[in-house]
Design an enzyme around this catalytic site. Structure first.
Site, PDB file in Angstrom:
ATOM      1  N   CYS A  45      -3.839  -0.936  -2.015  1.00 24.79           N
ATOM      2  CA  CYS A  45      -4.112   0.474  -2.292  1.00 24.79           C
ATOM      3  C   CYS A  45      -5.075   0.599  -3.476  1.00 24.79           C
ATOM      4  CB  CYS A  45      -2.787   1.150  -2.630  1.00 24.79           C
ATOM      5  SG  CYS A  45      -2.952   2.878  -3.058  1.00 24.79           S
ATOM      6  N   ASN A  46      -6.173   1.305  -3.273  1.00 19.01           N
ATOM      7  CA  ASN A  46      -7.147   1.491  -4.356  1.00 19.01           C
ATOM      8  C   ASN A  46      -6.565   2.301  -5.505  1.00 19.01           C
ATOM      9  OD1 ASN A  46     -10.349   0.906  -3.504  1.00 19.01           O
ATOM     10  ND2 ASN A  46      -8.914   1.003  -1.813  1.00 19.01           N
ATOM     11  N   THR A  47      -5.756   3.307  -5.180  1.00 20.63           N
ATOM     12  CA  THR A  47      -5.190   4.151  -6.229  1.00 20.63           C
ATOM     13  C   THR A  47      -4.264   3.313  -7.114  1.00 20.63           C
ATOM     14  OG1 THR A  47      -5.274   5.989  -4.656  1.00 20.63           O
ATOM     15  CG2 THR A  47      -3.997   6.330  -6.663  1.00 20.63           C
ATOM     16  N   CYS A 101     -11.338   3.242  -0.943  1.00 19.34           N
ATOM     17  CA  CYS A 101     -10.060   3.759  -0.434  1.00 19.34           C
ATOM     18  C   CYS A 101      -9.754   3.041   0.868  1.00 19.34           C
ATOM     19  CB  CYS A 101     -10.167   5.268  -0.195  1.00 19.34           C
ATOM     20  SG  CYS A 101      -8.696   5.971   0.577  1.00 19.34           S
ATOM     21  N   THR A 102      -8.471   2.726   1.048  1.00 19.80           N
ATOM     22  CA  THR A 102      -8.058   1.969   2.239  1.00 19.80           C
ATOM     23  C   THR A 102      -8.497   2.614   3.554  1.00 19.80           C
ATOM     24  OG1 THR A 102      -5.983   3.178   2.024  1.00 19.80           O
ATOM     25  CG2 THR A 102      -6.007   0.897   1.260  1.00 19.80           C
ATOM     26  N   HIS A 103      -8.560   3.949   3.575  1.00 16.99           N
ATOM     27  CA  HIS A 103      -8.792   4.644   4.844  1.00 16.99           C
ATOM     28  C   HIS A 103     -10.269   4.750   5.235  1.00 16.99           C
ATOM     29  CE1 HIS A 103      -4.686   5.761   4.049  1.00 16.99           C
ATOM     30  NE2 HIS A 103      -4.602   6.488   5.151  1.00 16.99           N
ATOM     31  N   GLY A 158      -2.713   9.077  -3.777  1.00 17.80           N
ATOM     32  CA  GLY A 158      -4.004   9.579  -4.264  1.00 17.80           C
ATOM     33  C   GLY A 158      -3.920  10.770  -5.211  1.00 17.80           C
ATOM     34  N   ASP A 202       0.876  -1.172   0.000  1.00 14.96           N
ATOM     35  CA  ASP A 202       0.000   0.000   0.000  1.00 14.96           C
ATOM     36  C   ASP A 202       0.911   1.219   0.000  1.00 14.96           C
ATOM     37  OD1 ASP A 202      -2.496   1.496   0.324  1.00 14.96           O
ATOM     38  OD2 ASP A 202      -1.759   1.960   2.322  1.00 14.96           O
ATOM     39  N   SER A 203       0.310   2.388  -0.210  1.00 21.45           N
ATOM     40  CA  SER A 203       1.090   3.625  -0.165  1.00 21.45           C
ATOM     41  C   SER A 203       1.551   3.943   1.265  1.00 21.45           C
ATOM     42  CB  SER A 203       0.233   4.778  -0.681  1.00 21.45           C
ATOM     43  OG  SER A 203      -0.968   4.850   0.065  1.00 21.45           O
ATOM     44  N   GLU A 241      -6.197   9.257   9.402  1.00 25.87           N
ATOM     45  CA  GLU A 241      -4.844   9.119   9.979  1.00 25.87           C
ATOM     46  C   GLU A 241      -4.730   9.870  11.299  1.00 25.87           C
ATOM     47  OE1 GLU A 241      -1.408   9.068   7.637  1.00 25.87           O
ATOM     48  OE2 GLU A 241      -2.311   7.600   6.285  1.00 25.87           O
TER      49      GLU A 241
END
Ligand code: DGL
Length: 269
Positions: free
Chosen positions: A76-78, A187-189, A46, A13-14, A155
């Site tokens: 990561c979705n991006t 999105c991961t978040h 992103g 992931d990022s 975050e």
């Protein structure tokens, strides 16, 4: 001979967000070892161009390949939106991203054929979810909305209350006017903000968490291919490209579990 069944899963992931995918692995595939790479030194992905995200994704994947992984998971979705084709050109093991599993579940969920997608600017402008959904069912209407402020809110641990709700209204009111009956957290978040998102959209719209959809499909794949691990000697390793202490502090909130040893690596070749 390479012990393929007991080889680890590789996840990148990022940064810290992919731990929402790790959380699902720990819940649903607790007998698998894994190696996680959070590219914290180059986070966030992103707002970046597709070209640079593809380059980062390939470097991350090559690093993980060094562990003899059995499946590469792009949490990561991006990166899943723009880099899977490129990764498949260079890497011959199975690669799974979050977009197609999330899209498949959204198609199953919708009754009125109107789906909302939220994600980073990169994910939404790539139209990855739209393309994946219309490949399955072209008649479905898909409405995308980038929600970049959700990432720093998650975050910072700012998950409930006036400010997150205000931000959620700002982004989601427009989607609500489209009469969607399903919303994909692309999105991961965003799973961390699910309570606030659900409060703002109301209980009738179904919320799809693509991390969960991905792990459901991964579990089925490992079982069908008869490559679930049967080793007692499990391990989990976490690597980052910058600021391991920050990763550990924020990651503990994402994972709801203490993160002990984070290893710092250099990835630019
Ligand atoms: N991991 C990214 C995603 O799921 C969100 C954070 C970032 O912008 O890098 O799209």
């Amino acid at each position: 001979m390479h012990d393929y069944k007991n080889a680890p899963l590789g996840i990148f992931d990022s940064g810290v967000g992919g731990l929402t995918v790790v959380k699902e692995i720990l819940n649903r595939l607790p007998c698998e070892s894994f190696v996680y790479l959070g590219d914290t030194g180059r986070y966030p992905y992103g707002p970046r161009s597709a070209d640079i995200v593809r380059k980062f994704a390939l470097q991350n994947a090559r690093f993980l390949m060094g562990f003899g992984i059995k499946v590469l998971i792009v949490a990561c979705n991006t990166a899943s939106s723009v880099a899977l084709d490129e990764l498949r050109k260079w890497i011959s093991i199975p690669i799974m991203g979050v977009i197609e599993p999330g899209a498949r579940e959204a198609v199953k969920s919708t009754e009125n054929g109107r789906i909302g997608i939220i994600g980073t600017v990169g994910t939404i402008s790539s139209k990855s979810y739209q393309n994946a959904i219309s490949a399955i069912e072209p008649a479905i209407d898909v409405f995308g909305k980038a929600c970049p402020l959700f990432v720093p809110l998650a975050e910072e641990g700012w998950l409930d209350g006036e400010i997150p709700e205000l931000v959620a209204h700002f982004y989601l009111d427009e989607l609500l006017q489209k009469d969607i009956d399903t919303l994909v957290l692309g999105c991961t978040h965003y799973p961390l903000l699910k309570r606030t998102i659900t409060k703002v959209i109301g209980g009738k719209i179904r919320v799809i968490d693509s991390a969960k959809s991905l792990i459901g499909e991964l579990k089925k794949y490992l079982t069908d291919e008869k490559i679930t691990s049967n080793n007692d000697d499990l391990y989990a390793r976490f690597f980052v490209t910058d600021a391991p202490q920050r990763f550990s502090r924020i990651g503990t909130k994402f994972l709801e579990k203490k993160l002990e040893k984070i290893e710092l690596i250099q990835i630019e070749l």
